[in-house]
Design an enzyme around this catalytic site. Structure first.
Site, short mmCIF file in Angstrom:
data_model
loop_
_atom_site.label_atom_id
_atom_site.label_comp_id
_atom_site.label_asym_id
_atom_site.label_seq_id
_atom_site.Cartn_x
_atom_site.Cartn_y
_atom_site.Cartn_z
N SER A 288 10.14 -7.23 -4.91
CA SER A 288 9.85 -6.81 -6.28
C SER A 288 8.56 -6.02 -6.32
CB SER A 288 9.77 -8.02 -7.22
OG SER A 288 8.68 -8.84 -6.91
N ASP A 289 8.40 -5.29 -7.39
CA ASP A 289 7.19 -4.51 -7.60
C ASP A 289 6.93 -4.49 -9.10
OD1 ASP A 289 5.18 -2.70 -6.19
OD2 ASP A 289 5.80 -1.48 -7.89
N THR A 290 5.66 -4.59 -9.47
CA THR A 290 5.30 -4.65 -10.89
C THR A 290 4.37 -3.51 -11.25
OG1 THR A 290 5.56 -7.03 -10.86
CG2 THR A 290 4.29 -6.12 -12.68
#
Length: 188
Positions: free
Chosen positions: A68-70
């Site tokens: 994931s990446d935010t």
């Protein structure tokens, strides 16, 4: 084996909540996120999550990899991790008393193939902070490795209201969507 493409303590804690007693491996990606910077924010955050997942999946044959990446987006501008304390102070000044979006892209892969992907959006309002509170928070060092220069879990310093979405997504790991997708894939 399920592999988390991250060393983030927050993401490890959230994945452990989904998996309960099932062990998993945490293995960070070796991609340079700064190389993937152009484009629409939603597409960019998803591209970064997929790139992280592809990197780890290439080293973990047969395993299910979750990446994931935010990204924090304020008035259309991407706010990444601060360069230094001064940058963190400046970013926090901009965000206080304002709403902004938090986008988390995620991907679930196996043998280099993306099985599930998505982008989850939350909207957060940061209550106003005085200059001393901003500087005290930055001195803790916590904001220096976080997109937008804050961690929603730092409740002693950051007072906020979630206007859309949920806490775990803002922390960088959309547990509702990831758990649903893992169940659909029969990975859990």
């Amino acid at each position: 084996m399920i592999v988390l493409a991250s060393q983030s303590p927050r993401r490890k804690e959230l994945l452990a909540r989904i998996l309960k007693d099932t062990p998993f491996l945490s293995l960070p990606s070796q991609i340079d996120e700064r190389e993937i910077q152009e484009g629409d924010c939603r597409k960019l955050v998803l591209r970064e999550a997929i790139a992280k997942g592809e990197d780890v999946s290439s080293r973990r044959e047969g395993d299910v990899v979750i990446a994931s990446d935010t990204m924090v987006v304020f008035k259309g501008e991407q706010l990444g991790k601060p360069k230094d304390e001064r940058d963190a102070v400046s970013t926090l000044r901009r965000l206080q008393g304002e709403e902004h979006e938090v986008l988390t892209g995620y991907a679930i892969l196996k043998d280099g193939k993306v099985l599930k992907e998505g982008v989850v959006e939350s909207v957060l309002y940061i209550l106003p902070m005085d200059e001393e509170a901003i500087r005290d928070y930055v001195k803790t060092g916590s904001p220096l490795d976080k997109a937008g220069s804050y961690g929603i879990q730092d409740k002693e310093y950051i007072h906020s209201e979630i206007r859309k979405g949920y806490m775990e997504n803002i922390m960088g790991f959309p547990i509702i969507e990831i758990e649903r997708d893992l169940k659909e894939l029969k990975a859990i």
